[in-house]
Design an enzyme around this catalytic site. Sequence first.
Site, PDB file in Angstrom:
ATOM      1  N   GLU A 305      -0.802 -41.952 -55.560  1.00 28.75           N
ATOM      2  CA  GLU A 305      -0.175 -42.571 -56.732  1.00 28.75           C
ATOM      3  C   GLU A 305       0.372 -41.553 -57.737  1.00 28.75           C
ATOM      4  OE1 GLU A 305      -2.490 -46.750 -57.150  1.00 28.75           O
ATOM      5  OE2 GLU A 305      -3.683 -45.014 -57.723  1.00 28.75           O
TER       6      GLU A 305
HETATM    7  C1  ACM Z   1      -5.944 -45.424 -54.011  1.00 28.89           C
HETATM    8  O1  ACM Z   1      -6.411 -46.562 -53.867  1.00 28.89           O
HETATM    9  N1  ACM Z   1      -5.220 -45.149 -55.067  1.00 28.89           N
HETATM   10  C2  ACM Z   1      -6.172 -44.383 -53.020  1.00 28.89           C
END
Ligand code: ACM
Length: 494
Positions: A305
Amino acid sequence: MIRELGDVIPVPAEVRPDTAVRFHFDAGTAIGATPGTEQVAAYLADILRPATGFDLPVTPAETPEGSGAVALRLDRSLADEEYRLEITDGGVTLTGGASAGLFYAVQTLRQLLPAEIFATTPHGIGWTLPGGTIVDRPRFAYRGAMLDVARHFFTVDEVKSYLDTLAQFKINHLHLHLTDDQGWRIEIESWPKLTAISGGDGTGVDGAGPGFYTRDDYTEIVAYAANRYVVIVPEIDMPGHVNAAQVAYPELTADGVAPPQRTDTAVGYSSLVAGKPETYAFVEDVLREVAELTPGPYLHIGGDEAQATTAEDYRTFIQRALAVVTGLGKSPVGWHEMAAVDLPPSAVTQFWRIEAMDDGTARAAAGGGKVLMSPADRTYLDMKYTAESPLGLDWAGLLDVEKAYGWDPAERLPGVGEQALLGVEAPLWSETLRSLADVQTMAFPRLPAIAEIGWSPRESRNWESFRHRLAACGHRWRLQGVAFHRSPEVPWPA
Ligand code: ACM
């Protein structure tokens, strides 16, 4: 009531009941520990003594004197985690390829006794094991769970308690998500403000609380896990999820100005700066110190992310971070976004997103890289069970026990088959989880589903059988003080 020999989670590879025989523990039962088995023998005695009230002396003999013998042995012709458990009228023999296999034989034996064996005070009942032979070995080398200690902190004792419950299901890795936007939970001596500021008061979701592991705390967790054959996998999430680090050290931001502390649950807004030398001084120091505390092979560098990092900067940063990890002699693990770059051979790609297709992970697998399967819609234990669940999130969908059980890691991604898989892991993100009871409620009974997927032969998995075997766990969890969700899919006894 005597249990059935196959009534175990994860279901063993080979089960050969012999209903003509059974073994009774009594006050005269002794445990014989041949060379190399003493530690597991002592552990076996420790877990059987409180509920049975028996002495269960451990003696260095193949066949101890006594009314019945429990013998522990090593057999190097078995794989390290493989074991044989033979139960006859006259005795019980546990044989492991190495201590790990022997430890798993003990976990199986424990589940084959009446549930009261999990009690902490003596129960005057018959301690009888069903007769026959189990020969068992894992499907995957890596059977994991993850705990997010950044969003809400969990103490050393809480992590130990979680480890105790994981080990019962032959889970052998605990990934600790140690850092995130809301908090920094591991002491780094060369960057002390990380914990002095971002492990302090007001950190965590809703500012719920301070907490971090000193080096001694962390070493204690690693040792406790090792005694249960669990490897701790530390994660330092980068280049995103770093707001807490930037609050403590503003030189890690682009403009050198400290951002406000964040206690909300947004993601994707913070980033290390790929072009700044300070960034790599930080990464090198942090990973070196974490590596010093890590006897296990893996260092997890996050990589997920990173929406606040340009694609080019992301690749630059990840290449540098991977080189730091391999330079420390460790295998890098990263969430699958990491596979945007060419990975070193030792790297492990952890697949998590819910889309069916993901080219980076398949590309890593095609290059011979290993993949860890954590698809969010099947393994994220922080997803709600039902729309009514008071705890958890639902962005990857609702996750009931049958859904957590009913999939196969080798079929999830085109181009990522059995050969590419290191194993499976069940992450537990803690945005909504404030206590150990909250953690347990989300993990149980779904974690055993992931444990069985990771351990048992694919062809021996069966939902009807599994939900009945799960039902037997309820009484054990109550006796251990472990909270669990009374999922209506499981025929819990009244
Ligand atoms: C994640 O769930 N951001 C790895």
